[in-house]
Design an enzyme around this catalytic site. Sequence first.
Site, PDB file in Angstrom:
ATOM      1  N   ASP A   1      -9.789  -9.522   4.090  1.00  0.00           N
ATOM      2  CA  ASP A   1     -10.180 -10.869   3.674  1.00  0.00           C
ATOM      3  C   ASP A   1     -10.321 -11.710   4.934  1.00  0.00           C
ATOM      4  OD1 ASP A   1     -10.429 -13.466   2.783  1.00  0.00           O
ATOM      5  OD2 ASP A   1      -8.480 -13.553   1.789  1.00  0.00           O
TER       6      ASP A   1
ATOM      7  N   GLY B   1       4.280  10.402  -9.067  1.00  0.00           N
ATOM      8  CA  GLY B   1       5.104   9.311  -9.561  1.00  0.00           C
ATOM      9  C   GLY B   1       5.840   8.560  -8.472  1.00  0.00           C
TER      10      GLY B   1
ATOM     11  N   VAL C   1       1.105   9.649  -6.402  1.00  0.00           N
ATOM     12  CA  VAL C   1       1.311  11.071  -6.102  1.00  0.00           C
ATOM     13  C   VAL C   1       2.659  11.491  -6.676  1.00  0.00           C
ATOM     14  CG1 VAL C   1       1.473  12.823  -4.304  1.00  0.00           C
ATOM     15  CG2 VAL C   1      -0.079  10.878  -4.018  1.00  0.00           C
TER      16      VAL C   1
ATOM     17  N   THR D   1      -8.560 -15.751   4.534  1.00  0.00           N
ATOM     18  CA  THR D   1      -7.102 -15.933   4.609  1.00  0.00           C
ATOM     19  C   THR D   1      -6.443 -14.561   4.681  1.00  0.00           C
ATOM     20  OG1 THR D   1      -7.035 -16.061   2.178  1.00  0.00           O
ATOM     21  CG2 THR D   1      -7.071 -18.148   3.382  1.00  0.00           C
TER      22      THR D   1
ATOM     23  N   SER E   1       8.330  10.219  -2.512  1.00  0.00           N
ATOM     24  CA  SER E   1       7.886  11.464  -1.873  1.00  0.00           C
ATOM     25  C   SER E   1       7.069  11.183  -0.613  1.00  0.00           C
ATOM     26  CB  SER E   1       7.073  12.307  -2.858  1.00  0.00           C
ATOM     27  OG  SER E   1       5.919  11.604  -3.311  1.00  0.00           O
TER      28      SER E   1
ATOM     29  N   PRO F   1      -7.302   7.001  -4.564  1.00  0.00           N
ATOM     30  CA  PRO F   1      -8.701   6.560  -4.621  1.00  0.00           C
ATOM     31  C   PRO F   1      -9.311   6.405  -3.228  1.00  0.00           C
ATOM     32  CG  PRO F   1      -7.320   5.232  -6.063  1.00  0.00           C
ATOM     33  CD  PRO F   1      -6.392   6.051  -5.220  1.00  0.00           C
TER      34      PRO F   1
ATOM     35  N   ARG G   1       0.828  -1.209   0.000  1.00  0.00           N
ATOM     36  CA  ARG G   1       0.000   0.000   0.000  1.00  0.00           C
ATOM     37  C   ARG G   1       0.866   1.264   0.000  1.00  0.00           C
ATOM     38  NH1 ARG G   1      -2.926   3.052   4.309  1.00  0.00           N
ATOM     39  NH2 ARG G   1      -4.808   3.934   3.371  1.00  0.00           N
TER      40      ARG G   1
ATOM     41  N   HIS H   1       0.596   4.194  -2.710  1.00  0.00           N
ATOM     42  CA  HIS H   1       0.322   5.580  -2.344  1.00  0.00           C
ATOM     43  C   HIS H   1       1.456   6.509  -2.764  1.00  0.00           C
ATOM     44  CE1 HIS H   1      -3.226   5.342   0.682  1.00  0.00           C
ATOM     45  NE2 HIS H   1      -3.330   4.413  -0.262  1.00  0.00           N
ATOM     46  N   ASP H   2       2.659   5.981  -2.889  1.00  0.00           N
ATOM     47  CA  ASP H   2       3.764   6.790  -3.394  1.00  0.00           C
ATOM     48  C   ASP H   2       3.598   7.046  -4.887  1.00  0.00           C
ATOM     49  OD1 ASP H   2       6.320   8.103  -3.439  1.00  0.00           O
ATOM     50  OD2 ASP H   2       7.169   6.281  -4.295  1.00  0.00           O
TER      51      ASP H   2
ATOM     52  N   ASN I   1      -3.441   9.037   4.275  1.00  0.00           N
ATOM     53  CA  ASN I   1      -2.253   8.440   4.889  1.00  0.00           C
ATOM     54  C   ASN I   1      -2.163   8.615   6.392  1.00  0.00           C
ATOM     55  OD1 ASN I   1      -1.281   7.650   2.329  1.00  0.00           O
ATOM     56  ND2 ASN I   1      -0.286   9.631   2.009  1.00  0.00           N
TER      57      ASN I   1
ATOM     58  N   HIS J   1      -6.038  -6.151  -1.658  1.00  0.00           N
ATOM     59  CA  HIS J   1      -6.860  -6.214  -0.447  1.00  0.00           C
ATOM     60  C   HIS J   1      -7.138  -7.653  -0.013  1.00  0.00           C
ATOM     61  CE1 HIS J   1      -8.666  -1.862  -0.669  1.00  0.00           C
ATOM     62  NE2 HIS J   1      -7.360  -1.887  -0.473  1.00  0.00           N
ATOM     63  N   THR J   2      -6.504  -8.598  -0.644  1.00  0.00           N
ATOM     64  CA  THR J   2      -6.572  -9.983  -0.157  1.00  0.00           C
ATOM     65  C   THR J   2      -5.754 -10.136   1.126  1.00  0.00           C
ATOM     66  OG1 THR J   2      -6.330 -12.296  -0.800  1.00  0.00           O
ATOM     67  CG2 THR J   2      -4.575 -10.818  -1.484  1.00  0.00           C
TER      68      THR J   2
END
Length: 323
Positions: A244, A77, A75, A247, A81, A168, A67, A71-72, A99, A198-199
């Site tokens: 999830d 590229g 924003v 598992t 940052s 998003p 994640r 998230h890097d 964040n 998100h698994t």
Amino acid sequence: MASSSSIKKSIFSAMFLFSIFVVLPLSEAQLSATFYDRTCPNAVTIIRNSIRQAVSRERRMAASLIRLHFHDCFVQGCDASILLDETATIQSEKTAIPNQNSARGYEVIEAAKLLVERACPGVVSCADVLTLAAREASVAVSGPSWTVRLGRRDSTTANRAQANTDLPSPFAGLNGLISAFANKGLNTREMVALSGAHTIGQAQCFLFRARVYSNGTDIDPNFASERRRGCPQTGGNANLAPLDLVTPNSFDNNYFRNIVLRRGLLQSDQILLTGATTSIVSEYSTTPRTFSTDFGNAMIKMSEISPLLGSAGIIRRVCSAIN
């Protein structure tokens, strides 16, 4: 003296070669899987060992590192940052709404960077450490591996405002998700594949409270009841629940199986079983190998969003600060 026809051929060949170099995207022209082979040959191994040790101490860290990389890259590229601390001249992305009190794993990246710095001072960028960390985190929890092309450099700026607008939302509708990824050059199938991260990992109660108390037709009643037990209608905003339930610490395709059963935890998860993405979710729910392959390919593409190359940017000695 050369004939006019041979001169024309030479000119045409030169123009053709020039056009190849112009057409090739800069990231493809300069990023390379062997970028550090001469300057820091043990870099990948050092980072791999450091990340796998961190994940072995805390399995949840795998999701956090993937994640953090995501998230890097969304924003300005993939330029590390997101790792910069707040200063008089830097508005840190760490304090952006998506964040703050949420993104984690900064210390794991710093630890890996420290080890690389000891081996090869001033050579390997924080952006590359974070990119490799995402792959090694996936592998550490039985997820896919993929080729990482290296050579990114680190930014000297952060962009909190862009983090607030471009990442998003877990409450986003389908069109919003498709647009957010399209703005970064990622298509709808790649968006669904990347959502499959998100698994693994967990979400805070305030992010899924409205969904589990909605009594909507898009949520399994038993699943909603179970999630309510750890997420009261008032208070407990930071209470965690696995994305999830089946598992939570293994990278597999159960995320998509859950969505088909109306057991997606976040609104942005369950919304994938509507419209143009329904068939993709169904496909991934029954063909784990296809999901694994698509996820790896999408991670490669995401990891090459607007990298700083050549003389652009710097190589930070410490990831949280400018040299």
